[in-house]
Design a protein around this motif. Structure first.
Motif, PDB file in Angstrom:
ATOM      1  N   HIS A 436       0.825  -1.205   0.000  1.00  0.00           N
ATOM      2  CA  HIS A 436       0.000   0.000   0.000  1.00  0.00           C
ATOM      3  C   HIS A 436       0.859   1.254   0.000  1.00  0.00           C
ATOM      4  O   HIS A 436       0.406   2.305  -0.415  1.00  0.00           O
ATOM      5  N   HIS A 439       1.863   1.917  -3.420  1.00  0.00           N
ATOM      6  CA  HIS A 439       0.668   2.045  -4.209  1.00  0.00           C
ATOM      7  C   HIS A 439       0.108   3.461  -4.210  1.00  0.00           C
ATOM      8  O   HIS A 439      -0.304   3.985  -5.228  1.00  0.00           O
ATOM      9  N   LYS A 440       0.134   4.066  -3.051  1.00  0.00           N
ATOM     10  CA  LYS A 440      -0.541   5.353  -2.952  1.00  0.00           C
ATOM     11  C   LYS A 440       0.320   6.503  -3.409  1.00  0.00           C
ATOM     12  O   LYS A 440      -0.147   7.616  -3.518  1.00  0.00           O
TER      13      LYS A 440
ATOM     14  N   SER B  34     -10.323   2.021 -10.071  1.00  0.00           N
ATOM     15  CA  SER B  34      -9.162   1.504  -9.347  1.00  0.00           C
ATOM     16  C   SER B  34      -9.569   0.395  -8.395  1.00  0.00           C
ATOM     17  O   SER B  34      -8.896  -0.633  -8.303  1.00  0.00           O
ATOM     18  N   ILE B  38      -8.130  -3.336  -8.694  1.00  0.00           N
ATOM     19  CA  ILE B  38      -7.362  -3.924  -7.588  1.00  0.00           C
ATOM     20  C   ILE B  38      -7.997  -5.233  -7.148  1.00  0.00           C
ATOM     21  O   ILE B  38      -7.324  -6.237  -6.931  1.00  0.00           O
ATOM     22  N   TYR B 179      -2.886   3.313  -8.909  1.00  0.00           N
ATOM     23  CA  TYR B 179      -3.186   1.900  -8.705  1.00  0.00           C
ATOM     24  C   TYR B 179      -2.652   1.043  -9.839  1.00  0.00           C
ATOM     25  O   TYR B 179      -2.521  -0.163  -9.715  1.00  0.00           O
ATOM     26  N   ARG B 198      -7.872   0.338   1.801  1.00  0.00           N
ATOM     27  CA  ARG B 198      -8.352   0.558   0.448  1.00  0.00           C
ATOM     28  C   ARG B 198      -9.310   1.745   0.395  1.00  0.00           C
ATOM     29  O   ARG B 198      -9.391   2.444  -0.593  1.00  0.00           O
ATOM     30  N   ILE B 201      -8.207   5.309  -0.876  1.00  0.00           N
ATOM     31  CA  ILE B 201      -7.954   5.735  -2.251  1.00  0.00           C
ATOM     32  C   ILE B 201      -8.895   6.861  -2.695  1.00  0.00           C
ATOM     33  O   ILE B 201      -8.435   7.909  -3.130  1.00  0.00           O
TER      34      ILE B 201
END
Lengths: 443, 366
Positions: A436, A439-440, B34, B38, B179, B198, B201
């Motif tokens: 993560h 990812h961000k 996204s 994912i 992503y 998650r 995002i």
């Protein structure tokens, strides 16, 4: 036996090879007095053979004592002698007794990695003494020890230590594989072995860590790392290592938590400064004076008013001087060392500035660079940083500020690219925690 | 990331013609796309896009798809290299030759991109952590600055009911493209891996979207914003650090910007390199490679050479045009990629069901 040995060794003057006769029986006997502990030889062989002689007891002693080993293979004799064994031939059988002379009888003092309040003892140049130090600190039955030999000429002994339960198998296998491929004539220092092992004679950063502290080795073992100790060297090698191990001094673990963290933070800042400051100076004074606030830019430029050449020449002059000073004070005898520091640091620096050869800001930059380089606890790592500084300087000559940024980026990429025995050199998270993060980042 | 590709510029141009609505649409769109993607990738642990496609499609479909993805990534990298060089050239060393400058950037990116996937990932993490405080600092500076005119923002926000334009939606949804990394880095995810946070995002995306759009308006006013091409650099230059010895926030911003661009280009070069490599039949995905294989060097050097060619051709107008075009097409490629993935997941499900009926025990990532 004696004739054969003399023939093979070319009858050297320091070999003592005699046939002893105590009136009852004869014994062939040879050793290097310089390599053996005379007292031990006397107690173990001479006394029982001469005035306490009893054929039965003597035979029993040869057979049962762990000090004596049967050496039936004539080819091994010379090698054993050269290791410091004493060979005797009694009643047709050859026995070898290890009576190696020990130089070191007590642990040394830490010199390179001094600590304020931690343990003060360090490794010695004797392998067995070092083993003793490790076993004292790492008192577990799972400590595995492998004994090996390297070097065609020096035949240096070394030991590989690890904790059987905790060790990571992959680096261990890799280590064995690499050890097999190594060919060298003389193995004289742990660092040498580390360099060969690292497969990285051209790498910018060390991938094995050298330490003289038993407590550090014990800590590494506890974390599942592998240590190698080389006979005749005060340093042990530990692997695999991470970037952060090099910035870590043992004192950090012995001081209160927050003090330790703060000191570590300072160390990182010091490392950064020592790497980038000269190049930043070039960038700011030749390319981007607007980078700093006006007053600062003016004072930098003002101090450079008397200097007749571009900033990078100035930087090279000063950096050369400081490097020469550091080198000199390592090599010089202790008594002259402080004089060199005074002459070089105080007098020359001051004079160079007044003569208009360098600016006074540059003097500050130089001393900051030198001082913060000493903050790095590991000396081979601080060498790397010292060398990297020049890369930054060269790039900043051509590209200024942006060159410094790009080089910094490349250094980080390089660090991430490095592997120490298959383990990542610079990684913050374990694989499961990191997705993560990456990812961000582009949000 | 978005800032260098003129996303704010594009958005600001449309500020009275539906940019706000586009933002909202893009946030919705981007989040959905996204999330779905994912989710799809999580059905295939330890597999990147190439492996998945090769597994479920014949080669003549899979290879063009992979090449498409590779091209999308590499063009992104090349565009960013160019814009980055331009920006840095203008703000740091205006008198330096552009190609001289391009050389070091391309050199760095080729070097960085050709590393192994795992190294690239480590680098991203480290740099992200290093750079995050700087970013937050600029953000904080921008929000607390007393020169910001909140009224201007309110005025622009009032145009919320205008219909969105395609260009703006595409541009704004670029914010969510982060992503896409999962296309490649999914290889490293062990099975059973769940992406934590998650929910963050859409939140983060929305936050950055509004931030990049409204702050420049707040600084420059509703009319003057559109005069700037390098909108954010100029905006950053409007801020002052009173006590810092680096007085102009511009330079802090440029450092941040430089590192982000380098990261992005490294990532882009690396991903497209991996994709192109996976087209060859005897390719095996390896997250760790020591030493760096020659194919990596060659492919990345090709990208580097392409960026030189591009900058020969490009000027400001052409670059803006190319970027807009790229943003829009990227939007569709992303949507397309999502549908392909959905299709693949459905297909995989069906297959595993059939196999399950035959007594096999194939389960997909559950």
């Amino acid at each position: 036996m004696l004739d054969q040995i003399k023939q093979q060794l070319g009858d050297p003057a320091d070999l003592l090879a005699k046939t002893l006769d105590n009136g009852y029986t004869k014994m062939e006997f040879c050793f290097f007095p310089s390599m053996c502990d005379i007292n031990q030889v006397k107690d173990a062989i001479m006394v029982p053979f001469s005035y306490r002689f009893d054929p039965d007891e003597f035979r029993r002693m040869l057979k049962s004592s762990p000090g004596f080993v049967r050496a039936d293979n004539p080819d091994e004799w010379v090698a054993m002698l050269l290791k410091g064994c004493t060979l005797i031939q009694y009643e047709g059988a050859v026995y070898a007794m290890e009576a190696i002379r020990k130089m070191e009888t007590k642990p040394g003092n830490t010199e390179v990695e001094a600590s304020l309040q931690g343990p003060q003892s360090s490794f010695t140049e004797d392998l067995d003494m070092n083993m003793n130090l490790i076993r004292l600190r790492y008192n577990l039955p799972t400590l595995a020890v492998e004994k090996m030999e390297k070097g065609d000429v020096s035949k240096t002994r070394f030991m590989i230590l690890y904790d059987r339960d905790k060790v990571d198998r992959k680096p261990l296998d890799e280590l064995h594989k690499r050890l097999e491929t190594i060919q060298m004539k003389l193995l004289q220092a742990a660092g040498q072995l580390g360099m060969y092992l690292g497969n990285s004679r051209f790498s910018l950063f060390p991938v094995t860590i050298q330490t003289e502290r038993p407590d550090r080795v014990a800590q590494f073992l506890e974390r599942g790392k592998i240590a190698i100790m080389v006979d005749g060297s005060r340093f042990a090698i530990a692997l695999p290592v991470r970037f952060f191990d090099f910035m870590h001094a043992m004192d950090d673990d012995y001081e209160p938590f927050w003090m330790g963290r703060v000191i570590i933070l300072f160390r990182y800042i010091g490392m950064l400064l020592s790497m980038t400051l000269p190049s930043l100076y070039i960038a700011v004074s030749s390319y981007n004076p607007e980078f700093f606030r006006v007053q600062l830019a003016f004072s930098i430029d003002g101090s450079r008013a008397a200097v007749p050449y571009p900033a990078f020449i100035e930087v090279f002059i000063m950096l050369f001087m400081i490097e020469a000073l550091i080198e000199a004070s390592i090599r010089l005898p202790r008594f002259v060392g402080s004089t060199a520091a005074t002459v070089g640091g105080l007098i020359l620096g001051q004079a160079a500035q007044q003569a208009g050869l360098v600016s006074s800001i540059m003097i500050i930059v130089t001393s900051v660079v030198a001082i913060s380089n000493f903050v790095i606890p590991n000396s081979s790592f601080s060498y790397s940083i010292r060398a990297l500084k020049y890369l930054f300087v060269v790039v900043s000559i051509f590209y200024g500020m942006i060159g410094v940024i790009v080089t910094m980026f490349l250094v980080i990429v390089y660090l991430c690219h490095l592997r120490s025995f298959g383990q990542p050199y610079l990684a913050l998270f374990m694989p499961s925690e990191k997705e993560h993060q990456s990812h961000k980042k582009s949000g | 990331m978005n800032i260098m590709l003129f996303v704010p510029h594009i958005l600001v141009k449309d500020r009275f013609d539906g940019a706000v609505m586009s933002l909202l649409v893009a946030i919705a769109c981007g989040s959905v796309v996204s999330m779905v993607t994912i989710w799809c990738y999580q059905q295939f642990p330890e597999m990147g896009l190439p492996e998945i496609l090769h597994r479920y499609f014949p080669a003549w479909i899979a290879i063009p798809l992979i090449v498409l993805a590779g091209v999308a990534w590499s063009t992104a990298g090349i565009l960013v290299v160019y814009s980055f060089t331009r920006t840095m050239g203008i703000f740091f060393n205006p008198e330096t030759n552009e190609f001289y400058f391009l050389f070091i950037v391309v050199f760095a990116c080729v070097l960085a991109g050709s590393r192994s996937s795992r190294s690239v990932q480590f680098t991203l993490e480290i740099l992200f952590l290093i750079i995050a405080p700087l970013g937050l600092f600029i953000l904080f500076k921008a929000v607390t600055d007393d020169q910001v005119s909140w009224d201007a923002m309110r005025v622009v926000a009032g145009y919320v009911w205008k219909a969105p334009t395609l260009k703006s939606v595409a541009a704004a949804s670029f914010l969510f493209s982060g992503y896409l990394n999962i296309q490649l880095f999914n290889r490293m995810n062990p099975s059973g891996y769940k992406l934590k946070y998650r929910w963050s995002i859409p939140l983060l995306g929305a936050f950055f979207a509004f931030f990049t759009f409204f702050i420049p308006i707040g600084f420059h006013g509703t009319m003057a914003v559109e005069h700037y091409v390098f909108l954010w650099s100029v905006t950053a230059d409007s801020m002052v650090m009173k006590y810092g010895f680096v007085q102009r926030v511009l330079f802090t911003f440029l450092i941040l910007f430089a590192v982000l661009s380098l990261m992005f280009v490294m990532n882009a070069f690396h991903c497209s390199m991996e994709f192109f490599k996976s087209c060859s039949p005897n390719y095996k995905p390896k997250p760790e490679e020591m030493p760096v294989p020659r194919s990596n060097w060659i492919l990345c050097s090709v990208f580097g050479a392409l960026s030189f060619l591009y900058s020969l051709w490009a000027n400001e107008q052409r670059n803006t045009w190319a970027t807009e075009w790229w943003l829009v097409s990227r939007f569709f490629v992303e949507l397309f990629a999502m549908f392909v993935m959905l299709f693949v997941v459905l297909r995989a499900r069906k297959k595993s069901n059939v196999r399950g009926a035959k007594g096999g025990s194939a389960h997909y990532g559950k």
